[in-house]
Enzyme design. Sequence first.
Site, PDB file in Angstrom:
ATOM      1  N   PHE A   9       1.181  -0.993   0.133  1.00 39.21           N
ATOM      2  CA  PHE A   9       0.021   0.094   0.221  1.00 39.21           C
ATOM      3  C   PHE A   9       0.799   1.462   0.070  1.00 39.21           C
ATOM      4  O   PHE A   9       1.750   1.638   0.737  1.00 39.21           O
ATOM      5  CB  PHE A   9      -0.995  -0.238   1.693  1.00 39.21           C
ATOM      6  CG  PHE A   9      -1.940   1.435   1.026  1.00 39.21           C
ATOM      7  CD1 PHE A   9      -3.099   1.018   0.486  1.00 39.21           C
ATOM      8  CD2 PHE A   9      -1.470   2.243   1.889  1.00 39.21           C
ATOM      9  CE1 PHE A   9      -4.102   2.206   0.543  1.00 39.21           C
ATOM     10  CE2 PHE A   9      -2.002   2.998   2.184  1.00 39.21           C
ATOM     11  CZ  PHE A   9      -3.582   3.515   1.733  1.00 39.21           C
ATOM     12  N   TYR A  11       1.365   5.566  -0.159  1.00 45.46           N
ATOM     13  CA  TYR A  11       0.797   6.314   0.398  1.00 45.46           C
ATOM     14  C   TYR A  11       1.378   8.270   0.357  1.00 45.46           C
ATOM     15  O   TYR A  11       0.395   8.962   0.434  1.00 45.46           O
ATOM     16  CB  TYR A  11       0.495   6.653   2.342  1.00 45.46           C
ATOM     17  CG  TYR A  11       1.148   6.620   3.342  1.00 45.46           C
ATOM     18  CD1 TYR A  11       1.464   7.222   3.847  1.00 45.46           C
ATOM     19  CD2 TYR A  11       1.958   5.223   3.475  1.00 45.46           C
ATOM     20  CE1 TYR A  11       3.133   7.289   4.335  1.00 45.46           C
ATOM     21  CE2 TYR A  11       2.797   4.674   3.992  1.00 45.46           C
ATOM     22  CZ  TYR A  11       3.352   6.166   4.380  1.00 45.46           C
ATOM     23  OH  TYR A  11       4.336   5.339   5.274  1.00 45.46           O
ATOM     24  N   GLY A  12       2.612   7.955  -0.219  1.00 44.19           N
ATOM     25  CA  GLY A  12       3.238   9.254  -0.112  1.00 44.19           C
ATOM     26  C   GLY A  12       3.780   8.680  -1.944  1.00 44.19           C
ATOM     27  O   GLY A  12       2.559   8.402  -2.638  1.00 44.19           O
ATOM     28  N   GLU A 101      12.634   3.320   0.530  1.00 36.33           N
ATOM     29  CA  GLU A 101      12.348   3.182   1.832  1.00 36.33           C
ATOM     30  C   GLU A 101      13.301   2.760   2.998  1.00 36.33           C
ATOM     31  O   GLU A 101      12.861   3.167   4.312  1.00 36.33           O
ATOM     32  CB  GLU A 101      11.196   2.223   1.860  1.00 36.33           C
ATOM     33  CG  GLU A 101       9.620   2.933   0.942  1.00 36.33           C
ATOM     34  CD  GLU A 101       9.164   3.781   0.908  1.00 36.33           C
ATOM     35  OE1 GLU A 101       9.874   4.718   1.472  1.00 36.33           O
ATOM     36  OE2 GLU A 101       9.157   3.659   0.078  1.00 36.33           O
TER      37      GLU A 101
END
Length: 204
Positions: A9, A11-12, A101
């Site tokens: 998922f 979100y950024g 990340e």
Amino acid sequence: MTSKEFVVFGYGSLIWKPPPHFISQVPGFLKGYVRRFAQKSHDHRGTPENPGRVVTLVHKEDWDRFSQSDAFPDEDIVWGVAYTIDPAYEAEVRDYLDYREKDGYTMETLDVYNIEDGVEKVVLHGAFCYVGRPDNPSFIGSEPLDALAERIWHSVGPSGRNKDYLYHLAESVRKLAPASHDSHLYALEVRHLSQFASVNSKIT
């Protein structure tokens, strides 16, 4: 989602710059989280000497302890996109995401919701998501909005200008869910467009 599928998922920046080798994508939202520019970026939208700011997810209860300086409405919703990765490339994509990340993010699992026939329901159980937890060294927490906006305006890193990250995210979230609320994100966008952009145009 089956137990064999790798679903991540975003979100950024994963919303507008998705991972490679995805075979499907599903928009959805999270419950119990807020999205905040509370993570330093030393390697993408800033430098070790002048880190930028990027978003992370924070459990709503945790953020309430940090956020005396920016108490945004509780009805804010974190919209994003869930990507199902081609099983043949799962290991490659995991390595890619772990590197992308690496600046303080940890993989967690969470449920992704959407609205079907007017009812909120879980559409994906246990999707993977990279979260900058409050105990990671790059977590900066709550900053005054004006100071945060100015930091984002001036920061630049290997992936480009920090303000472009903000603009891309605001535009992407608005396209995903035009009627949704993300007060923190949109307040930063307004600060940039009304304050910094106008000042810059006068200078140029």
